[in-house]
Design a protein around this motif. Structure first.
Motif, mmCIF file in Angstrom:
data_model
loop_
_atom_site.group_PDB
_atom_site.id
_atom_site.type_symbol
_atom_site.label_atom_id
_atom_site.label_comp_id
_atom_site.label_asym_id
_atom_site.label_seq_id
_atom_site.Cartn_x
_atom_site.Cartn_y
_atom_site.Cartn_z
ATOM 1 N N ASN A 126 0.812 -1.217 0.000
ATOM 2 C CA ASN A 126 0.000 0.000 0.000
ATOM 3 C C ASN A 126 0.842 1.263 0.000
ATOM 4 N N VAL A 127 1.860 1.292 -0.853
ATOM 5 C CA VAL A 127 2.718 2.472 -0.931
ATOM 6 C C VAL A 127 2.542 3.248 -2.238
ATOM 7 N N ARG A 128 1.742 2.739 -3.146
ATOM 8 C CA ARG A 128 1.501 3.460 -4.404
ATOM 9 C C ARG A 128 0.535 4.608 -4.152
ATOM 10 N N SER A 129 0.846 5.771 -4.717
ATOM 11 C CA SER A 129 -0.042 6.917 -4.556
ATOM 12 C C SER A 129 -1.147 6.912 -5.606
ATOM 13 N N THR A 130 -0.912 6.234 -6.730
ATOM 14 C CA THR A 130 -1.937 6.072 -7.757
ATOM 15 C C THR A 130 -2.020 4.586 -8.103
ATOM 16 N N ILE A 131 -3.208 4.166 -8.483
ATOM 17 C CA ILE A 131 -3.400 2.764 -8.835
ATOM 18 C C ILE A 131 -3.978 2.696 -10.240
ATOM 19 N N ASN A 132 -3.303 1.975 -11.094
ATOM 20 C CA ASN A 132 -3.714 1.804 -12.471
ATOM 21 C C ASN A 132 -4.898 0.836 -12.524
ATOM 22 N N ARG A 133 -5.977 1.261 -13.154
ATOM 23 C CA ARG A 133 -7.173 0.427 -13.241
ATOM 24 C C ARG A 133 -6.908 -0.875 -13.984
ATOM 25 N N GLU A 134 -6.083 -0.818 -15.012
ATOM 26 C CA GLU A 134 -5.750 -2.028 -15.762
ATOM 27 C C GLU A 134 -5.002 -3.031 -14.886
ATOM 28 N N HIS A 135 -4.173 -2.533 -14.001
ATOM 29 C CA HIS A 135 -3.458 -3.412 -13.080
ATOM 30 C C HIS A 135 -4.444 -4.118 -12.158
ATOM 31 N N LEU A 136 -5.412 -3.370 -11.632
ATOM 32 C CA LEU A 136 -6.410 -3.971 -10.756
ATOM 33 C C LEU A 136 -7.204 -5.050 -11.481
ATOM 34 N N VAL A 137 -7.543 -4.792 -12.726
ATOM 35 C CA VAL A 137 -8.293 -5.772 -13.520
ATOM 36 C C VAL A 137 -7.467 -7.035 -13.716
ATOM 37 N N LYS A 138 -6.193 -6.899 -14.050
ATOM 38 C CA LYS A 138 -5.325 -8.065 -14.245
ATOM 39 C C LYS A 138 -5.206 -8.880 -12.961
ATOM 40 N N VAL A 139 -5.027 -8.192 -11.844
ATOM 41 C CA VAL A 139 -4.909 -8.874 -10.552
ATOM 42 C C VAL A 139 -6.219 -9.583 -10.226
ATOM 43 N N ALA A 140 -7.340 -8.894 -10.385
ATOM 44 C CA ALA A 140 -8.647 -9.476 -10.075
ATOM 45 C C ALA A 140 -8.909 -10.702 -10.941
ATOM 46 N N GLU A 141 -8.636 -10.607 -12.214
ATOM 47 C CA GLU A 141 -8.842 -11.742 -13.118
ATOM 48 C C GLU A 141 -7.972 -12.934 -12.716
ATOM 49 N N THR A 142 -6.728 -12.667 -12.413
ATOM 50 C CA THR A 142 -5.792 -13.728 -12.051
ATOM 51 C C THR A 142 -6.195 -14.414 -10.750
ATOM 52 N N LEU A 143 -6.703 -13.636 -9.790
ATOM 53 C CA LEU A 143 -7.090 -14.199 -8.494
ATOM 54 C C LEU A 143 -8.535 -14.684 -8.465
ATOM 55 N N GLY A 144 -9.247 -14.538 -9.567
ATOM 56 C CA GLY A 144 -10.635 -14.998 -9.627
ATOM 57 C C GLY A 144 -11.587 -14.156 -8.816
ATOM 58 N N ILE A 145 -11.312 -12.861 -8.754
ATOM 59 C CA ILE A 145 -12.145 -11.933 -7.984
ATOM 60 C C ILE A 145 -13.177 -11.298 -8.913
ATOM 61 N N SER A 146 -14.444 -11.391 -8.527
ATOM 62 C CA SER A 146 -15.500 -10.792 -9.348
ATOM 63 C C SER A 146 -16.080 -9.530 -8.709
ATOM 64 N N ASP A 147 -15.821 -9.341 -7.418
ATOM 65 C CA ASP A 147 -16.303 -8.161 -6.700
ATOM 66 C C ASP A 147 -15.091 -7.356 -6.239
ATOM 67 N N ILE A 148 -14.944 -6.156 -6.760
ATOM 68 C CA ILE A 148 -13.766 -5.329 -6.470
ATOM 69 C C ILE A 148 -13.609 -5.050 -4.972
ATOM 70 N N LYS A 149 -14.701 -5.164 -4.212
ATOM 71 C CA LYS A 149 -14.630 -4.944 -2.765
ATOM 72 C C LYS A 149 -13.763 -5.988 -2.073
ATOM 73 N N GLU A 150 -13.541 -7.112 -2.729
ATOM 74 C CA GLU A 150 -12.639 -8.123 -2.163
ATOM 75 C C GLU A 150 -11.192 -7.654 -2.233
ATOM 76 N N LEU A 151 -10.903 -6.811 -3.203
ATOM 77 C CA LEU A 151 -9.528 -6.372 -3.459
ATOM 78 C C LEU A 151 -9.193 -5.014 -2.830
ATOM 79 N N ILE A 152 -10.142 -4.088 -2.862
ATOM 80 C CA ILE A 152 -9.881 -2.757 -2.296
ATOM 81 C C ILE A 152 -10.990 -2.362 -1.330
#
Length: 68
Positions: A38-64
């Motif tokens: 949690n040291v990034r000041s900005t978060i790339n939306r594409e990065h979040l999508v890649k992480v969510a897809e890889t981890l099988g997350i369908s609800d963004i609330k699980e990730l952030i």
């Protein structure tokens, strides 16, 4: 309030390392580390999508989440 990325907890739950996630998503290991710590000041939306897809997350609330 602050935006908190729950990536470290999710990796532990899935018995996955940061390096494995970086390889699976194609993101730089440094990017994954910064998200986990949690040291990034900005978060790339594409990065979040890649992480969510890889981890099988369908609800963004699980990730952030918003913390006070």
């Amino acid at each position: 309030m602050e935006l908190y990325v729950r990536l470290q907890e999710l990796l532990k739950e899935r018995n996955m390392t940061q390096k494995e996630l970086a390889e699976a998503t194609g993101l730089r290991p440094t990017t994954i580390s910064e998200l986990c710590n949690n040291v990034r000041s900005t978060i790339n939306r594409e990065h979040l999508v890649k992480v969510a897809e890889t981890l099988g997350i369908s609800d963004i609330k699980e990730l952030i989440e918003l913390r006070k």
